[in-house]
Design a protein around this motif. Structure first.
Motif: not given
Length: 142
Positions: A1-15, A32-46
């Motif tokens: 899935m291609t992350v929309p440009k505006h989300i990529t820019k926000l992620l880059s700014m935060v990072k 996936s992220i579309k119309n205000g719905k997001i589905d993501c995963t994170v691998t973490t010990p926290y």
């Protein structure tokens, strides 16, 4: 899935801001992220840490809000509810180098955005078992 440009820019700014989001951003995978719905995963010990769960729900619902409205908004209310799923994983010291990493799935959805207020809900699940670790709601002033 291609992350929309505006989300990529926000992620880059935060990072690149030097903030604590770097704890999870490197392992954040947006499926996936579309119309205000997001589905993501994170691998973490926290995964079992209430502070981290709150932090993650705050961030991911903000991404969903930004996707839907073009605004990040300001938090008015953020409520997190842990479930029994957290209890069974015990109280390992998360600062121990041998803390187990788990992949968790985060779902967030913009429920409503009327006028200057946006409402979102989110949940965090253990990716392997599907067990809900926590769920929450987030109200933002736009």
């Amino acid at each position: 899935m291609t992350v929309p440009k505006h989300i990529t820019k926000l992620l880059s700014m935060v990072k690149n801001s030097g903030s604590l989001e770097r704890i999870y951003l490197d392992s954040l995978k947006i499926h996936s992220i579309k119309n205000g719905k997001i589905d993501c995963t994170v691998t973490t010990p926290y995964y079992n840490n209430t502070g981290f769960q709150t932090f993650l729900i705050d961030s991911v619902t903000t991404f969903a809000c930004f996707d839907k409205t073009g605004k990040t908004g300001v938090s008015v209310s953020l409520d997190i509810n842990r479930t029994d799923g957290c209890r069974k994983y015990g109280s390992k010291n998360i600062f121990n180098d041998s803390a187990e990493e788990r992949e968790i799935r985060v779902y967030a959805e913009q429920l409503n955005a009327s006028g200057n207020v946006a409402m979102q809900e989110a949940k965090i699940e253990d990716q392997k078992t599907g067990e809900v670790l926590c769920y929450g709601t987030h109200v933002k002033f736009l």
